[in-house]
Design a protein around this motif. Structure first.
Motif, PDB file in Angstrom:
ATOM      1  N   ASN A 159      42.793  44.008  46.415  1.00  0.00           N
ATOM      2  CA  ASN A 159      44.095  44.432  45.885  1.00  0.00           C
ATOM      3  C   ASN A 159      44.940  43.278  45.339  1.00  0.00           C
ATOM      4  OD1 ASN A 159      44.978  43.087  48.140  1.00  0.00           O
ATOM      5  ND2 ASN A 159      45.859  44.880  49.168  1.00  0.00           N
ATOM      6  N   GLY A 160      44.306  42.128  45.131  1.00  0.00           N
ATOM      7  CA  GLY A 160      45.024  40.991  44.548  1.00  0.00           C
ATOM      8  C   GLY A 160      45.715  40.113  45.563  1.00  0.00           C
ATOM      9  N   GLY A 161      45.526  40.375  46.864  1.00  0.00           N
ATOM     10  CA  GLY A 161      46.179  39.573  47.887  1.00  0.00           C
ATOM     11  C   GLY A 161      45.739  38.121  47.873  1.00  0.00           C
ATOM     12  N   LEU A 162      44.442  37.892  47.749  1.00  0.00           N
ATOM     13  CA  LEU A 162      43.930  36.525  47.726  1.00  0.00           C
ATOM     14  C   LEU A 162      44.393  35.792  46.470  1.00  0.00           C
ATOM     15  CD1 LEU A 162      42.178  34.295  48.907  1.00  0.00           C
ATOM     16  CD2 LEU A 162      40.209  35.332  47.749  1.00  0.00           C
ATOM     17  N   LYS A 163      44.354  36.482  45.338  1.00  0.00           N
ATOM     18  CA  LYS A 163      44.782  35.872  44.081  1.00  0.00           C
ATOM     19  C   LYS A 163      46.250  35.432  44.166  1.00  0.00           C
ATOM     20  CE  LYS A 163      45.260  36.827  39.132  1.00  0.00           C
ATOM     21  NZ  LYS A 163      45.055  37.833  38.051  1.00  0.00           N
ATOM     22  N   LEU A 164      47.084  36.267  44.765  1.00  0.00           N
ATOM     23  CA  LEU A 164      48.503  35.935  44.903  1.00  0.00           C
ATOM     24  C   LEU A 164      48.683  34.682  45.754  1.00  0.00           C
ATOM     25  CD1 LEU A 164      51.495  36.649  44.482  1.00  0.00           C
ATOM     26  CD2 LEU A 164      51.333  38.120  46.509  1.00  0.00           C
ATOM     27  N   ARG A 165      47.903  34.556  46.841  1.00  0.00           N
ATOM     28  CA  ARG A 165      48.033  33.372  47.705  1.00  0.00           C
ATOM     29  C   ARG A 165      47.582  32.108  46.983  1.00  0.00           C
ATOM     30  NH1 ARG A 165      49.074  38.344  49.705  1.00  0.00           N
ATOM     31  NH2 ARG A 165      49.981  38.197  51.811  1.00  0.00           N
ATOM     32  N   VAL A 166      46.578  32.229  46.117  1.00  0.00           N
ATOM     33  CA  VAL A 166      46.131  31.080  45.332  1.00  0.00           C
ATOM     34  C   VAL A 166      47.238  30.639  44.376  1.00  0.00           C
ATOM     35  CG1 VAL A 166      44.491  30.299  43.591  1.00  0.00           C
ATOM     36  CG2 VAL A 166      43.689  31.638  45.536  1.00  0.00           C
ATOM     37  N   VAL A 167      47.909  31.609  43.760  1.00  0.00           N
ATOM     38  CA  VAL A 167      49.029  31.290  42.852  1.00  0.00           C
ATOM     39  C   VAL A 167      50.150  30.605  43.636  1.00  0.00           C
ATOM     40  CG1 VAL A 167      50.841  32.297  41.406  1.00  0.00           C
ATOM     41  CG2 VAL A 167      48.488  33.123  41.226  1.00  0.00           C
TER      42      VAL A 167
END
Length: 395
Positions: A246-254
């Motif tokens: 759901n994009g949770g990991l991507k958000l943390r990378v950002v």
């Protein structure tokens, strides 16, 4: 006869004594160090010659920045200011200005004035990435380290601090964090630098809510936290599959990359101040939102003077080395006081190649003391969970 007659009058009504003048300089300096704020010290300069001579000896100085002006806005011939504003908060990081100070800083500039040639050299070297502090001075020249906007002339903190001869503790506070985040989202970071990044810890959450009816026992001094403070998670502490889809990991990378960029940009801007003030024991660059804190102790400050930083070729910031990162995650974290963090994430970052002497501090003490409460408790709770390791190349 007239002089003889006047003697009894003088004996009855002696000339007033200013008892304030009887206070020793050391006591006045103690008061000035409690004041700290550079605006207030500027006002003190106009009180008397004595104050004017004592202010440069202050050891504890706080510079509060009032507004941010981008490079394009600083240039009268530029037509790309609107574009720079739409480019995001990071692009406007490179001009921090403290404005609205009229007469107080006129006095402060008087004792800053004699060393202006050195300021020109500094500004020519770091023209597009220097901190700036505002004061008023009609007819100021941009090429003289001053920028005029709306009748207010802005000076770099390097210039404002130039004749403070004995600064030991310096705190610079920006008006807000550089990272634009949505309302209700939590993002906090703390970074320690020497000549490069020594460590960084980031705490984030998708949302922060308050449950007044929630009662959670506080963590003990040894870092122990009750297990029932973490709800709706797997027993083994694993990250749920939805975190990846759901994009949770991507958000943390950002969040991580943005925080590192903001920290490295702040570090780059501090070079002139660190080089000039060799008496510094501590330097903190933070913001009014409490979003990010950059810290340097005496050893780290000396390291930067001896070993110049490596600048990123793409922008005006310090090069971030290759990194090892550890991540802890909890779908929901309930903190003492009724604070609830959803999607709570803690990221601990250190360079891949780091001297053993800098790795002596244990994770529990390093991470749990990075943030003020209640977020210090959140860090203590998260590091009890399963650890996920990541790596990042230099950028």
């Amino acid at each position: 006869m007239s002089s003889i007659r006047s003697d009894p009058v003088h004996r009855i009504y002696p000339e007033p004594i200013d008892h304030f003048d009887r206070l020793p300089d050391s006591l006045l300096l103690l008061v000035f160090n409690k004041i700290g704020d550079v605006k207030a010290l500027g006002r003190c300069c106009v009180v008397s010659r004595r104050f004017h001579s004592l202010v440069p000896q202050v050891e504890n100085v706080v510079v509060r920045v009032d507004c941010v002006i981008s490079d394009d806005e600083c240039s009268p011939s530029s037509s790309s200011y609107d574009k720079s504003r739409s480019a995001g908060p990071i692009s406007s990081l490179f001009r921090f200005l403290l404005g609205g100070i009229v007469k107080p800083f006129q006095a402060l500039v008087q004792f800053l004035g004699p060393k202006r040639s050195a300021l020109n050299e500094t500004l020519n070297t770091h023209s597009s990435s220097s901190l700036s502090v505002g004061s008023v001075g009609p007819g100021a020249d941009v090429n003289d380290g001053e920028m005029e906007q709306g009748g207010v002339t802005h000076h770099s903190p390097t210039q404002v601090l130039r004749n403070f001869d004995e600064i030991r503790f310096l705190r610079i506070e920006l008006p807000s964090g550089e990272l634009g985040i949505d309302d209700g989202v939590l993002l906090r970071w703390r970074a320690d630098f020497g000549s490069t990044l020594d460590s960084c810890v980031i705490l984030g959450a998708a949302s922060v809510t308050k449950n007044l009816h929630l009662r959670v026992p506080e963590c003990a001094n040894d870092g122990f936290c009750p297990n029932n403070s973490i709800t709706n998670v797997d027993d083994n502490g694993s990250i749920p599959e939805s975190f990846y889809t759901n994009g949770g990991l991507k958000l943390r990378v950002v969040w991580t990359i943005s925080s590192l960029i903001a920290a490295s940009a702040r570090h780059y801007l501090l070079q002139p101040i660190i080089a000039e003030h060799k008496t510094l024991d501590s330097l903190v660059l933070t913001d009014a939102d409490g979003q990010g804190v950059l810290c340097m102790n005496r050893d780290q400050l000396e390291e930067l003077r001896v070993k110049p930083l490596s600048a990123s070729s793409a922008s005006k910031r310090t090069l971030v080395p290759a990194l090892n990162m550890r991540l802890w995650y909890a779908p929901q974290l309930e903190l003492p006081g009724g604070v609830v963090l959803k999607g709570a994430t803690l990221v601990a970052i250190r360079p891949s190649e780091q001297p053993a002497s800098k790795k002596e501090v244990s994770d529990s003490s390093w991470l749990s003391t990075a943030f003020e409460e209640p977020y210090g408790t959140a860090a203590k709770m998260l590091i009890k969970r399963r650890t996920y390791c990541l790596e990042m190349n230099s950028f």
